[in-house]
Design an enzyme around this catalytic site. Structure first.
Site, PDB file in Angstrom:
ATOM      1  N   SER A 143       0.891  -1.015   0.072  1.00 35.82           N
ATOM      2  CA  SER A 143       0.073  -0.006   0.138  1.00 35.82           C
ATOM      3  C   SER A 143       0.948   1.424  -0.075  1.00 35.82           C
ATOM      4  O   SER A 143       2.130   1.205   0.304  1.00 35.82           O
ATOM      5  CB  SER A 143      -0.829   0.095   1.165  1.00 35.82           C
ATOM      6  OG  SER A 143      -1.649   1.378   1.330  1.00 35.82           O
ATOM      7  N   TYR A 156      -1.804   0.037  10.977  1.00 32.90           N
ATOM      8  CA  TYR A 156      -2.067  -0.469   9.580  1.00 32.90           C
ATOM      9  C   TYR A 156      -0.877   0.063   8.828  1.00 32.90           C
ATOM     10  O   TYR A 156      -0.222  -0.695   8.007  1.00 32.90           O
ATOM     11  CB  TYR A 156      -3.370   0.205   8.861  1.00 32.90           C
ATOM     12  CG  TYR A 156      -3.517  -0.106   7.373  1.00 32.90           C
ATOM     13  CD1 TYR A 156      -3.732  -1.598   7.123  1.00 32.90           C
ATOM     14  CD2 TYR A 156      -3.558   0.868   6.409  1.00 32.90           C
ATOM     15  CE1 TYR A 156      -4.037  -1.865   5.873  1.00 32.90           C
ATOM     16  CE2 TYR A 156      -3.374   0.297   5.176  1.00 32.90           C
ATOM     17  CZ  TYR A 156      -3.897  -0.899   4.789  1.00 32.90           C
ATOM     18  OH  TYR A 156      -3.886  -1.106   3.331  1.00 32.90           O
TER      19      TYR A 156
HETATM   20  P1  NDP Z   1     -11.748  -5.858   0.519  1.00 29.60           P
HETATM   21  O1  NDP Z   1     -12.184  -5.435   1.986  1.00 29.60           O
HETATM   22  O2  NDP Z   1     -12.777  -5.350  -0.393  1.00 29.60           O
HETATM   23  O3  NDP Z   1     -11.249  -7.264   0.413  1.00 29.60           O
HETATM   24  C1  NDP Z   1     -10.360  -7.774   1.419  1.00 29.60           C
HETATM   25  C2  NDP Z   1     -10.277  -9.336   1.229  1.00 29.60           C
HETATM   26  O4  NDP Z   1      -9.277  -9.975   2.244  1.00 29.60           O
HETATM   27  C3  NDP Z   1     -11.577 -10.017   1.126  1.00 29.60           C
HETATM   28  O5  NDP Z   1     -11.733 -10.950   0.104  1.00 29.60           O
HETATM   29  C4  NDP Z   1     -11.373 -10.947   2.491  1.00 29.60           C
HETATM   30  O6  NDP Z   1     -12.221 -12.112   2.292  1.00 29.60           O
HETATM   31  C5  NDP Z   1      -9.891 -11.206   2.668  1.00 29.60           C
HETATM   32  N1  NDP Z   1      -9.532 -11.281   3.932  1.00 29.60           N
HETATM   33  C6  NDP Z   1      -9.632 -10.487   5.147  1.00 29.60           C
HETATM   34  N2  NDP Z   1      -9.100 -11.026   6.341  1.00 29.60           N
HETATM   35  C7  NDP Z   1      -9.130 -12.354   6.056  1.00 29.60           C
HETATM   36  C8  NDP Z   1      -8.518 -13.359   6.688  1.00 29.60           C
HETATM   37  N3  NDP Z   1      -8.270 -13.373   8.112  1.00 29.60           N
HETATM   38  N4  NDP Z   1      -8.237 -14.625   6.104  1.00 29.60           N
HETATM   39  C9  NDP Z   1      -8.619 -14.754   4.733  1.00 29.60           C
HETATM   40  N5  NDP Z   1      -9.037 -13.762   3.836  1.00 29.60           N
HETATM   41  C10 NDP Z   1      -9.261 -12.449   4.672  1.00 29.60           C
HETATM   42  O7  NDP Z   1     -10.454  -4.696   0.611  1.00 29.60           O
HETATM   43  P2  NDP Z   1      -9.348  -4.424  -0.698  1.00 29.60           P
HETATM   44  O8  NDP Z   1      -9.771  -5.505  -1.950  1.00 29.60           O
HETATM   45  O9  NDP Z   1      -9.457  -3.118  -0.805  1.00 29.60           O
HETATM   46  O10 NDP Z   1      -8.238  -5.045   0.187  1.00 29.60           O
HETATM   47  C11 NDP Z   1      -7.376  -6.010  -0.536  1.00 29.60           C
HETATM   48  C12 NDP Z   1      -5.765  -5.555  -0.265  1.00 29.60           C
HETATM   49  O11 NDP Z   1      -5.411  -4.450  -1.027  1.00 29.60           O
HETATM   50  C13 NDP Z   1      -5.558  -5.532   1.233  1.00 29.60           C
HETATM   51  O12 NDP Z   1      -4.399  -6.136   1.728  1.00 29.60           O
HETATM   52  C14 NDP Z   1      -5.337  -4.162   1.485  1.00 29.60           C
HETATM   53  O13 NDP Z   1      -4.659  -3.849   2.579  1.00 29.60           O
HETATM   54  C15 NDP Z   1      -4.783  -3.650   0.235  1.00 29.60           C
HETATM   55  N6  NDP Z   1      -5.227  -2.205  -0.075  1.00 29.60           N
HETATM   56  C16 NDP Z   1      -6.210  -1.837  -0.312  1.00 29.60           C
HETATM   57  C17 NDP Z   1      -6.299  -0.407  -0.521  1.00 29.60           C
HETATM   58  C18 NDP Z   1      -7.720   0.313  -0.682  1.00 29.60           C
HETATM   59  O14 NDP Z   1      -7.670   1.626  -0.571  1.00 29.60           O
HETATM   60  N7  NDP Z   1      -8.664  -0.351  -0.810  1.00 29.60           N
HETATM   61  C19 NDP Z   1      -5.107   0.499  -0.968  1.00 29.60           C
HETATM   62  C20 NDP Z   1      -3.847  -0.161  -0.717  1.00 29.60           C
HETATM   63  C21 NDP Z   1      -3.690  -1.412  -0.467  1.00 29.60           C
HETATM   64  P3  NDP Z   1     -13.040 -12.850   3.257  1.00 29.60           P
HETATM   65  O15 NDP Z   1     -13.711 -12.016   4.375  1.00 29.60           O
HETATM   66  O16 NDP Z   1     -13.939 -13.320   2.658  1.00 29.60           O
HETATM   67  O17 NDP Z   1     -12.202 -13.836   4.211  1.00 29.60           O
HETATM   68  C1  8X3 Z   2      -5.256   1.525   1.837  1.00 25.95           C
HETATM   69  C2  8X3 Z   2      -5.330   2.814   1.520  1.00 25.95           C
HETATM   70  O1  8X3 Z   2      -4.671   5.230   2.520  1.00 25.95           O
HETATM   71  O2  8X3 Z   2      -6.402   4.092   3.672  1.00 25.95           O
HETATM   72  O3  8X3 Z   2      -3.893   0.856   1.972  1.00 25.95           O
HETATM   73  O4  8X3 Z   2      -4.158   3.384   3.944  1.00 25.95           O
HETATM   74  S1  8X3 Z   2      -5.000   3.997   3.070  1.00 25.95           S
END
Ligand code: NDP
Ligand code: 8X3
Length: 255
Positions: A143, A156
Site C-alpha cells: 500500500s 495499519y
Molecule cells: P476488501 O475488504 O474488499 O477485500 C479484502 C479481502 O481480504 C476479502 O476478500 C477478505 O475475504 C480477505 N480477508 C480479510 N481478512 C482475511 C482473513 N483473516 N483470512 C482470509 N482472507 C481474509 O479490501 P481490498 O480489496 O481493498 O483489499 C485487498 C488488499 O489491498 C489488502 O491487503 C489491502 O490492505 C490492500 N490495499 C487496499 C487499498 C484500498 O484503498 N482499498 C489500498 C492499498 C492496499 P473474506 O472476508 O471472505 O475472508
Molecule cells: C489502503 C489505503 O490510504 O486508507 O491501504 O491506507 S489507505
C-alpha cells in the site's frame, strides 16, 4: 506470452471482494487456472460459478491467521491445482483509524495477524514448491500506507511497511531460484476496505467521495501486466495512485 500464461495456476488470497476478486476476473480472461481463497464460502461459490465457463476454478476456505488451517488447505489441493505458478498475497484489511494512545488492541492484533503473519503463513506453505521447481511469481499487495505514514494510520501503516520489507527479503532470498517477487502498492481503491475499517459505519464510504478513486479493475490490470512480462523481466515495485491523490493526506476533492 499468451500461451505461456494460459493454463498456469494462480492462487489468490482475498478473492471474495475488491482487488482479489477483480484479479480473479482479469486472470480468468487469460485462461489462468484459479485457486480462489477467502473465508466467505458463498462468495467463493458464486465467483467460481461465474468464472467456470472461462477457466478451471478451485476454492479454498481458510482464515490466513490460522497457520495450521493454511497449511492443511494448501495440502488438500487436488493434483491439477497442486503446482502453483503465481501467488497473489492480497488478503488484508485495516481495522479502525485511531491515534496510537487510544488504539484498540484487537484491531492491532487483526492487522498484524492478517496483513503480516497471514501473508507469511500462505507464502511458507507455497514457496518451497517454487524453490524446488526453480520457478514462480509472488505478488504481495502492499500500500501507499507502507511507504508513507499518515495520522491515525500507525499500525495499519506498520503492517504494510512490513509487507514491503518482506517483499524485499523474499526477492533477495528467492533470487537464486529464479523466482519473481513484486509488491503492488495502491493508494485509495474503492472496495469494501473502508466498510471493514470503519466497521460498517454509515459514513465509511465518504473516503471515496468528491474524487475518482482507483477501482479494483485498475489494480487487477496492473497485476496481470506484471505477471505477463517475459521471463527476464520482474516488475519489482509499483506505486499506483488515483490522479486526484498526491500523498496519503493530499487528495484533490470537488467542493
Ligand atoms: P476488501 O475488504 O474488499 O477485500 C479484502 C479481502 O481480504 C476479502 O476478500 C477478505 O475475504 C480477505 N480477508 C480479510 N481478512 C482475511 C482473513 N483473516 N483470512 C482470509 N482472507 C481474509 O479490501 P481490498 O480489496 O481493498 O483489499 C485487498 C488488499 O489491498 C489488502 O491487503 C489491502 O490492505 C490492500 N490495499 C487496499 C487499498 C484500498 O484503498 N482499498 C489500498 C492499498 C492496499 P473474506 O472476508 O471472505 O475472508
Ligand atoms: C489502503 C489505503 O490510504 O486508507 O491501504 O491506507 S489507505
Amino acid at each position: 506470452m499468451k500461451d505461456e500464461i494460459r493454463n498456469k495456476v494462480a492462487l489468490i488470497t482475498g478473492a471474495t471482494s475488491g482487488i482479489g476478486r477483480a484479479t480473479a476476473l482479469e486472470f480468468s480472461k487469460h485462461g489462468i487456472n484459479l485457486i480462489l481463497c477467502g473465508r466467505r464460502q458463498e462468495r467463493l461459490d458464486s465467483l467460481k460459478a461465474t468464472l467456470e465457463s472461462s477457466t478451471n476454478v478451485h476454492t479454498l476456505n481458510f482464515d490466513v491467521r490460522n497457520k495450521v488451517g493454511v497449511l492443511e488447505a494448501i495440502t488438500s489441493l487436488p493434483e491439477s491445482f497442486k503446482t502453483i505458478d503465481i501467488l497473489i498475497n492480497n488478503a488484508g484489511n485495516a481495522y479502525g483509524k485511531d491515534p496510537i494512545q487510544t488504539g484498540n488492541l484487537d484491531d492491532w492484533d487483526a492487522m498484524i495477524d492478517i496483513n503480516v503473519k497471514g501473508l507469511l503463513y500462505v507464502s511458507k506453505a507455497i514457496t518451497p514448491q517454487m524453490t524446488e521447481r526453480q520457478s514462480g511469481h509472488i505478488i504481495n499487495i502492499g500500500s501507499l500506507a507502507g511507504k508513507e505514514v499518515y495520522p491515525k494510520g500507525n499500525v495499519y501503516c506498520a503492517s504494510k511497511a512490513a509487507v514491503l520489507s518482506i517483499t524485499e527479503g523474499m526477492r533477495i532470498d528467492l533470487n537464486p531460484f529464479g523466482i519473481k517477487v513484486c509488491a503492488v502498492n495502491p493508494g485509495m481503491v474503492e472496495t469494501e476496505f473502508s466498510e471493514v475499517r470503519f466497521k460498517g459505519d454509515a459514513n465509511a464510504n465518504d473516503a471515496y467521495k468528491g474524487y475518482k478513486a482507483l477501482q479494483s479493475d485498475d489494480i487487477a490490470e496492473i497485476i496481470y501486466f506484471a505477471i505477463s512480462r517475459p521471463a527476464h523481466v520482474n516488475i519489482a515495485d509499483v506505486l499506483v495512485l488515483p490522479t486526484a491523490q498526491a500523498s496519503s493526506t493530499i487528495i484533490k476533492k470537488s467542493k
